[in-house]
Design an enzyme around this catalytic site. Sequence first.
Site: not given
Ligand code: COA
Length: 381
Positions: A266, A317
């Site tokens: 998140h 979700d």
């Molecule tokens: N699966 C694997 N790794 C994840 C992850 C996931 N769902 N969500 C975050 N991470 C990891 C990232 O790879 C990153 O790791 P690193 O520091 O080793 O590179 C770290 O956690 C930080 O994540 P980041 O991508 O910077 O977070 P964000 O704030 O940009 O993204 C989301 C947030 C929600 C977009 C992201 O968590 C995601 O894509 N989740 C899956 C989709 C989802 O469930 N969306 C619904 C949101 S309510």
Amino acid sequence: MIMSDENNERAVIRGLRGVAAATTQISFVDPLGALYYSGYNIDDLVDNATYEEVVYLLLNNKLPTQTELTNLQSKLFSEMRLPKQVVERIKSASPTCHPMEILRTEVSHLGEFDPDPDNTSDSANKQRAISIISKVPTIISFLHRTRTKQEAVAPVKGFSFAENFLYMFRGRPADQQEKNAMERYMILHADHGLNASTFAARVTAGTGSDLYSAVTSAVGTLKGSFHGGASERVMKMLYEINSLDEVEEYIQTMLDDKKKIMGFGHRVYKSEDPRSKHLREMAESLCHQKDTLSIYNKCKKIELTVHDKKGIFPNVDFYAALVMHALGVPRDFFTSFFACSRVSGWVAHTLEQYVDAILIRPTSKYIGEYGREFVPIEKRS
Ligand code: COA
């Protein structure tokens, strides 16, 4: 020729991470793992309020009296009917179109039938907001009934809004446990600060555009798999993992391939998403009742494995997908159920943005070339 300006020296805040782009009284997402609607903790609302009370709270920043609630319930009920042109358009929609694509079009289409489009007073906008909140679940229910070649089902006076939605969608009354689950699901999905779709609605409203346009922007934004579309991808993952024994390897492969596990992580919460514990409980009890505990156990194992390997938690979700599945909602409708609840937050934020009345217009850092010589088309290679 101006080759650069001082604005271009600004640091880019990628993805607007941590930027506060508006003030709001509607909801507060506490990074420590709590969610408040107008100051009320979601934990209290989900146990004690109805979805209609939450709609009133989001639109009016106060909980309703009994008279105010009765009034809202009757307005919501009377607004559920769709214009016949919308009904016809849904019937003729392509059967391969995703429900969110049809919803995006039909929310926009509703704007054509607004009885008084030039009246943008607060009271007219509030009336419009209630009409949109009511019609979105009808659009989704009617689409499902049409696609499955079943008769449309009219809402029942005396059913709650959530109960009527499930009834119109499935065509049979929900039992007590299903009713509770649907009510709770809708409360938990109603609002969530300046999430991407709400931001999209506010950007549209900030230009002075109308409520239908704001909600259309929001629907298109929610559809993406990093936002509301994640729940459909969660279900896909649950089908791809055949047994508990496969969980570990599946997750490890995803992480090795640098793929995101859907339903996890998140932008704001660094601990557990406060909505997850409620959805997990609901999923467990629905799966118990419906004798599908094996899929719940798979979810639990995925949750533990992802946490062990990556230190991240499920978001709204993950278990919402299982709740939808247990309620008999087909996978391609999961995101639209989210939209049917979140629409109350979208319209509340849009009305708040009208009061703030500021154009939301950030800048960008230009990283392209300067001073290129124009070459006539016949001389270009
Ligand atoms: N699966 C694997 N790794 C994840 C992850 C996931 N769902 N969500 C975050 N991470 C990891 C990232 O790879 C990153 O790791 P690193 O520091 O080793 O590179 C770290 O956690 C930080 O994540 P980041 O991508 O910077 O977070 P964000 O704030 O940009 O993204 C989301 C947030 C929600 C977009 C992201 O968590 C995601 O894509 N989740 C899956 C989709 C989802 O469930 N969306 C619904 C949101 S309510």
